[in-house]
Structure formats: structure tokens, C-alpha cells
Design an enzyme around this catalytic site. Structure first.
Site, PDB file in Angstrom:
ATOM      1  N   LYS A 142       4.488  61.240 -19.237  1.00 60.76           N
ATOM      2  CA  LYS A 142       5.217  61.546 -18.003  1.00 60.76           C
ATOM      3  C   LYS A 142       4.718  60.566 -16.933  1.00 60.76           C
ATOM      4  O   LYS A 142       3.637  60.743 -16.368  1.00 60.76           O
ATOM      5  CB  LYS A 142       4.949  62.993 -17.579  1.00 60.76           C
ATOM      6  CG  LYS A 142       5.720  63.452 -16.357  1.00 60.76           C
ATOM      7  CD  LYS A 142       7.156  63.784 -16.691  1.00 60.76           C
ATOM      8  CE  LYS A 142       7.879  64.361 -15.468  1.00 60.76           C
ATOM      9  NZ  LYS A 142       9.278  64.733 -15.767  1.00 60.76           N
ATOM     10  N   PRO A 154      20.535  75.726 -26.156  1.00 60.82           N
ATOM     11  CA  PRO A 154      21.106  76.835 -25.395  1.00 60.82           C
ATOM     12  C   PRO A 154      20.360  77.082 -24.092  1.00 60.82           C
ATOM     13  O   PRO A 154      19.161  76.799 -23.978  1.00 60.82           O
ATOM     14  CB  PRO A 154      20.960  78.026 -26.343  1.00 60.82           C
ATOM     15  CG  PRO A 154      19.758  77.683 -27.169  1.00 60.82           C
ATOM     16  CD  PRO A 154      19.818  76.191 -27.349  1.00 60.82           C
TER      17      PRO A 154
END
Length: 240
Positions: A38, A205
Site C-alpha cells: 500500500k 458481493p
């Protein structure tokens, strides 16, 4: 040879961290030495968990996964603005490349998760994730998109920016597929690959990060190119 895959999005809150974790989980399960990098974390205090720690939680705290965070800023802003307001240094290209070189020397796959969208600024000179990707030989991009109305425009714009920089996009993943998709969302299954100029490689989802059995969920929601067994045609047919 180690693979460096940048995970970018069409904007913020589109599911980049969940997709990064899903790809990492499947890579770890396949026995690949995997690292998550990151470059710039915003919106977290010094002792608070950031996106890299969220990936660890989802993959499993005992999993053989390396994470690295280069800079973090307390306010939830672009890395450039957050650094300026905090009076803290920007992430630099040499700093980033040193981290990539170190991680690729000992890992099969290095996942680089961006902040916000592709062209969010990391410093006052306009450094972006696209620039960081251009600095890495053989870098590939995975684009995470929102599912609903409006996503085709932002996906097309991001894809155009990637092509203009000659960056290879391996595919697009829907980062948060709703439980009750509306007409526009269902139609986007056919239109997103056109907008991205790359295949649809999955659909996680909504609420995936709260689900039990995250690795199995990742396998069911990502295509074989990312280590899963999800099929775009069958998914589209189920939502026709």
C-alpha cells in the site's frame, strides 16, 4: 519472475481492498509467495488498522502473507492533500521502487493497492498510481468498478487513461455486487468489459468482507485468471 499487479479503482469505496484481499487469498492458497503493498494509506491514525491489515484479516492472520505500507496520513483525503495538511512527507518514486524491488526478490506475486482512483495525486507534482505503475517493468493493472448506473463513464475514462499510458489492463472486477441488482446493474455485466476494454473477471458481493469463509467466497467470485472458478457468461445469464 515475480508478477506485480496493481489494483486500482474507478473511484473510492468501490471495493479495491476486498478485491485485493480476494486475489491475495487465492494466491496464498495456490502456494504463491504473496505480498501486498500500500503506497499511501489515508484516514487512519498511527495505531489504527489500515487497508493492509484488513487484507491480513480477510486472508487469515496465520496465512503466509507479507504486507507493506509506505506512508499513512490521519485524514481521509487524497494522499497529496492529507500529507500537506499533516505536514508529513509524500511517498516518492525511489521509495516505492525500493519496496517493489525488495518484495519481488522474495515473492511470486506483489499486489499494489492504490488510494481512490487511478489519477488521485500522491504529491504536489501530480504523482499518481499510474505513474508508479509506469515505473515498474511489466506491471499489470486490475480495475475495480462499481456495479450500477454511472459506472460505464468512470470505467471508460479510467480505461482511456490506462491505454494512453500504455499500461496493461488484465480485466475488470465488480467490487460490490448488490443482492438485488436493478436493470442498469444487470446490463452492466455486458457493458463493463466494453467500457474497460478488458474482460470481466469477477464480481464480489456486497458485504463480502463480513462473510465467513472468505477464501472460498473469493474462489466463487473471481475468474480462473485470478485463481477462482467464476464464469462471466454463467453469471450474466443468471442475472439476465
Amino acid at each position: 519472475m515475480s508478477r506485480v499487479l496493481f489494483v486500482t479503482g474507478t473511484g473510492t469505496e468501490v471495493g479495491k481492498t476486498a478485491v485485493t484481499a480476494a486475489v491475495a487469498a487465492l494466491a496464498v492458497r495456490a502456494g504463491l509467495r504473496t505480498a501486498v503493498l500500500k503506497p499511501g494509506q489515508t484516514g487512519v491514525a498511527p495505531n489504527e488498522p489500515g487497508d493492509a491489515q484488513e487484507v491480513v484479516r480477510l486472508v487469515g492472520t496465520g496465512a503466509p502473507l507479507t504486507t507493506r505500507e509506505l506512508v499513512r496520513y490521519p485524514e481521509p483525503l487524497s494522499p497529496e492533500r492529507a500529507a500537506l495538511r499533516a505536514g508529513m512527507p509524500f511517498v516518492t518514486v525511489p521509495q516505492f521502487l525500493a519496496a517493489v524491488e525488495e518484495l519481488t526478490a522474495s515473492h511470486d506475486l506483489v499486489l499494489v493497492e492504490g488510494a481512490g482512483g487511478l489519477l488521485v495525486r500522491y504529491d504536489a507534482d501530480g504523482l499518481t498510481l499510474a505513474d508508479l505503475a509506469q515505473a515498474v517493468d511489466g506491471a499489470e493493472l486490475l480495475l475495480v468498478a462499481a456495479p450500477g448506473l454511472g459506472t460505464l463513464n468512470t470505467t471508460t475514462l479510467t480505461a482511456e487513461a490506462l491505454r494512453a499510458r500504455k499500461l496493461a489492463t488484465i480485466g475488470v472486477v465488480v467490487g460490490s455486487w448488490p443482492s438485488e441488482p436493478d436493470l442498469a446493474t444487470r446490463c452492466n455485466l455486458a457493458d463493463l468489459p466494453i467500457a474497460a476494454g478488458a474482460p470481466l473477471l469477477g464480481a464480489l458481493p456486497t458485504g463480502a468482507t463480513a462473510a465467513a469463509g472468505f477464501t472460498e467466497l473469493a474462489a466463487a467470485c473471481l475468474a480462473p485468471e485470478l485463481g477462482g472458478h467464476w464464469n462471466a457468461g454463467a453469471f450474466a445469464a443468471a442475472h439476465a
